[in-house]
Design a protein around this motif. Structure first.
Motif, PDB file in Angstrom:
ATOM      1  N   THR A   2       0.818  -1.223   0.000  1.00  0.00           N
ATOM      2  CA  THR A   2       0.000   0.000   0.000  1.00  0.00           C
ATOM      3  C   THR A   2       0.845   1.264   0.000  1.00  0.00           C
ATOM      4  N   PHE A   3       2.159   1.119  -0.006  1.00  0.00           N
ATOM      5  CA  PHE A   3       3.029   2.290   0.120  1.00  0.00           C
ATOM      6  C   PHE A   3       2.759   3.298  -0.988  1.00  0.00           C
ATOM      7  N   ASP A   4       2.634   4.563  -0.599  1.00  0.00           N
ATOM      8  CA  ASP A   4       2.378   5.653  -1.528  1.00  0.00           C
ATOM      9  C   ASP A   4       3.554   6.621  -1.474  1.00  0.00           C
ATOM     10  N   PHE A   5       4.204   6.827  -2.611  1.00  0.00           N
ATOM     11  CA  PHE A   5       5.406   7.647  -2.637  1.00  0.00           C
ATOM     12  C   PHE A   5       5.124   9.135  -2.483  1.00  0.00           C
ATOM     13  N   ASP A   6       3.899   9.526  -2.449  1.00  0.00           N
ATOM     14  CA  ASP A   6       3.528  10.913  -2.169  1.00  0.00           C
ATOM     15  C   ASP A   6       3.056  11.018  -0.724  1.00  0.00           C
ATOM     16  N   ARG A   7       1.923  10.418  -0.427  1.00  0.00           N
ATOM     17  CA  ARG A   7       1.313  10.521   0.905  1.00  0.00           C
ATOM     18  C   ARG A   7       2.207   9.972   2.010  1.00  0.00           C
ATOM     19  N   ASP A   8       2.730   8.755   1.849  1.00  0.00           N
ATOM     20  CA  ASP A   8       3.460   8.104   2.936  1.00  0.00           C
ATOM     21  C   ASP A   8       4.841   8.705   3.161  1.00  0.00           C
ATOM     22  N   VAL A   9       5.477   9.154   2.092  1.00  0.00           N
ATOM     23  CA  VAL A   9       6.777   9.805   2.261  1.00  0.00           C
ATOM     24  C   VAL A   9       6.603  11.121   3.012  1.00  0.00           C
ATOM     25  N   SER A  10       5.575  11.882   2.669  1.00  0.00           N
ATOM     26  CA  SER A  10       5.318  13.151   3.372  1.00  0.00           C
ATOM     27  C   SER A  10       5.029  12.905   4.845  1.00  0.00           C
ATOM     28  N   TYR A  11       4.273  11.864   5.125  1.00  0.00           N
ATOM     29  CA  TYR A  11       3.952  11.517   6.516  1.00  0.00           C
ATOM     30  C   TYR A  11       5.218  11.134   7.281  1.00  0.00           C
ATOM     31  N   ALA A  12       6.081  10.328   6.638  1.00  0.00           N
ATOM     32  CA  ALA A  12       7.319   9.895   7.301  1.00  0.00           C
ATOM     33  C   ALA A  12       8.244  11.074   7.569  1.00  0.00           C
ATOM     34  N   TYR A  13       8.351  11.982   6.615  1.00  0.00           N
ATOM     35  CA  TYR A  13       9.191  13.158   6.817  1.00  0.00           C
ATOM     36  C   TYR A  13       8.709  13.970   8.017  1.00  0.00           C
ATOM     37  N   ALA A  14       7.402  14.125   8.124  1.00  0.00           N
ATOM     38  CA  ALA A  14       6.851  14.929   9.218  1.00  0.00           C
ATOM     39  C   ALA A  14       7.026  14.245  10.569  1.00  0.00           C
ATOM     40  N   LYS A  15       6.904  12.936  10.605  1.00  0.00           N
ATOM     41  CA  LYS A  15       6.922  12.209  11.881  1.00  0.00           C
ATOM     42  C   LYS A  15       8.319  11.780  12.325  1.00  0.00           C
ATOM     43  N   ILE A  16       9.110  11.220  11.408  1.00  0.00           N
ATOM     44  CA  ILE A  16      10.366  10.573  11.778  1.00  0.00           C
ATOM     45  C   ILE A  16      11.591  11.412  11.476  1.00  0.00           C
ATOM     46  N   ALA A  17      11.551  12.174  10.393  1.00  0.00           N
ATOM     47  CA  ALA A  17      12.738  12.928   9.989  1.00  0.00           C
ATOM     48  C   ALA A  17      13.302  13.826  11.091  1.00  0.00           C
ATOM     49  N   PRO A  18      12.451  14.536  11.857  1.00  0.00           N
ATOM     50  CA  PRO A  18      13.024  15.382  12.915  1.00  0.00           C
ATOM     51  C   PRO A  18      13.785  14.597  13.984  1.00  0.00           C
ATOM     52  N   LEU A  19      13.513  13.294  14.077  1.00  0.00           N
ATOM     53  CA  LEU A  19      14.159  12.469  15.101  1.00  0.00           C
ATOM     54  C   LEU A  19      15.454  11.819  14.602  1.00  0.00           C
ATOM     55  N   VAL A  20      15.519  11.487  13.328  1.00  0.00           N
ATOM     56  CA  VAL A  20      16.645  10.682  12.856  1.00  0.00           C
ATOM     57  C   VAL A  20      17.474  11.335  11.760  1.00  0.00           C
ATOM     58  N   ASP A  21      16.924  12.274  11.015  1.00  0.00           N
ATOM     59  CA  ASP A  21      17.670  12.852   9.898  1.00  0.00           C
ATOM     60  C   ASP A  21      18.698  13.876  10.377  1.00  0.00           C
TER      61      ASP A  21
END
Length: 300
Positions: free
Chosen positions: A137-156
């Protein structure tokens, strides 16, 4: 992310698009076409950026009479092209991550997985908090944006502003294998270029940052090139041949590492040495001398 996009046919959870044998085929053909671009035949593509489509085009491997061991089906060709290109947002067409260099293909299979892409659990548990999440079900628009908002501030760690690090006297030395199948070498080059832009001049960047690209190296180590960077066992390793001693010398003596001698080991002995040059310089064969001896090369 590229694994979701590139390693499965639609609605088929058992067949791997690009088998290890097909990936080895691509690498072997690429090396055969581009190995000697640096003037030396050593089984390694020195700089994959020079292996342009006029020298090696993966489309040349397209099967013309059905699937066979020495060719790629149209689906396999499409998957390889996707990986070379890197993932993009299907709506905005924005590049989400760089593609992978020619010559890294044989390592891709270890990260595609047999029944699902490797790292799928990262998305299940870190991103979506759902053990039942279906990677189909992975969506390269919706799910990537969600991951950036949720996880990126913690690990990037992607900021190109290293001014505070530099002002404290920090020194940054990065090495990256050109054949790394996990983290694209183009990502390290892109980051280097962004830090360079932030610093303003090459001289300002050179005060604290060096990048070494290692021809033929896989993920952090290994591969067919001169990929041994440590003089393990030496009580006082030579800084010109030991990357940790090289860093120590830079920090403690203020001598910047403009080049470094890497080795290729076989059966416990050194079989080849090559200089690694601080990016953007590259090692060039002088045209004479033993091609397996680092002294036969110059950084330019």
């Amino acid at each position: 992310m590229w694994r979701f996009r590139s390693n499965r046919p639609a609605n088929d959870n058992l067949t791997q698009f690009l088998t290890p044998a097909k990936l080895r085929l691509i690498t072997d053909r690429a090396v055969a076409a581009c190995d000697t671009l640096d003037g030396v035949a050593d089984g390694v593509i020195d700089d994959p950026r020079a292996c342009t489509a006029d020298k090696f085009d993966v489309a040349s491997l397209l099967c013309t009479a059905g699937d066979a061991a020495d060719c790629l089906t149209s689906d396999q060709l499409g998957a390889a092209r996707n990986i070379y290109q890197g993932p993009r947002n299907p709506r905005t067409k924005a590049q989400l991550y760089p593609g992978w260099p020619v010559g890294s293909e044989s390592g891709w299979s270890g990260y595609m997985g047999s029944t699902e892409p490797v790292r799928a659990d990262f998305w299940r548990y870190w991103v979506f908090d759902d053990p039942q999440w279906n990677w189909w079900t992975f969506d390269f628009d919706r799910d990537v944006s969600y991951a950036y908002a949720k996880i990126a501030p913690l690990v990037d760690q992607t900021s190109a502003d290293l001014s505070a690090f530099k002002s404290r006297g920090g020194k940054l030395m990065v090495y990256h294998g050109w054949s790394d199948p996990v983290v694209s070498a183009y990502d390290s080059i892109g980051y280097y270029d962004r830090v360079l832009a932030a610093q303003g001049t090459q001289a300002a960047l050179d005060e604290f940052y060096r990048l070494f690209l290692v021809p033929g190296m896989g993920h952090c180590s290994g591969g067919p090139g001169a990929t041994t960077l440590r003089a393990d066992g030496d009580a006082a390793p030579d800084p010109s041949r030991d990357i940790l001693a090289l860093m120590d010398r830079w920090v403690e003596q203020g001598k910047p590492p403009d080049d470094f001698v890497a080795s290729r080991m076989a059966e416990g002995s050194v079989r080849r040495t090559r200089p690694l040059c601080a990016y953007p310089k590259q090692a060039a064969y002088r045209g004479t001398g033993d091609p397996d001896d680092a002294a036969s090369y110059i950084c330019r």
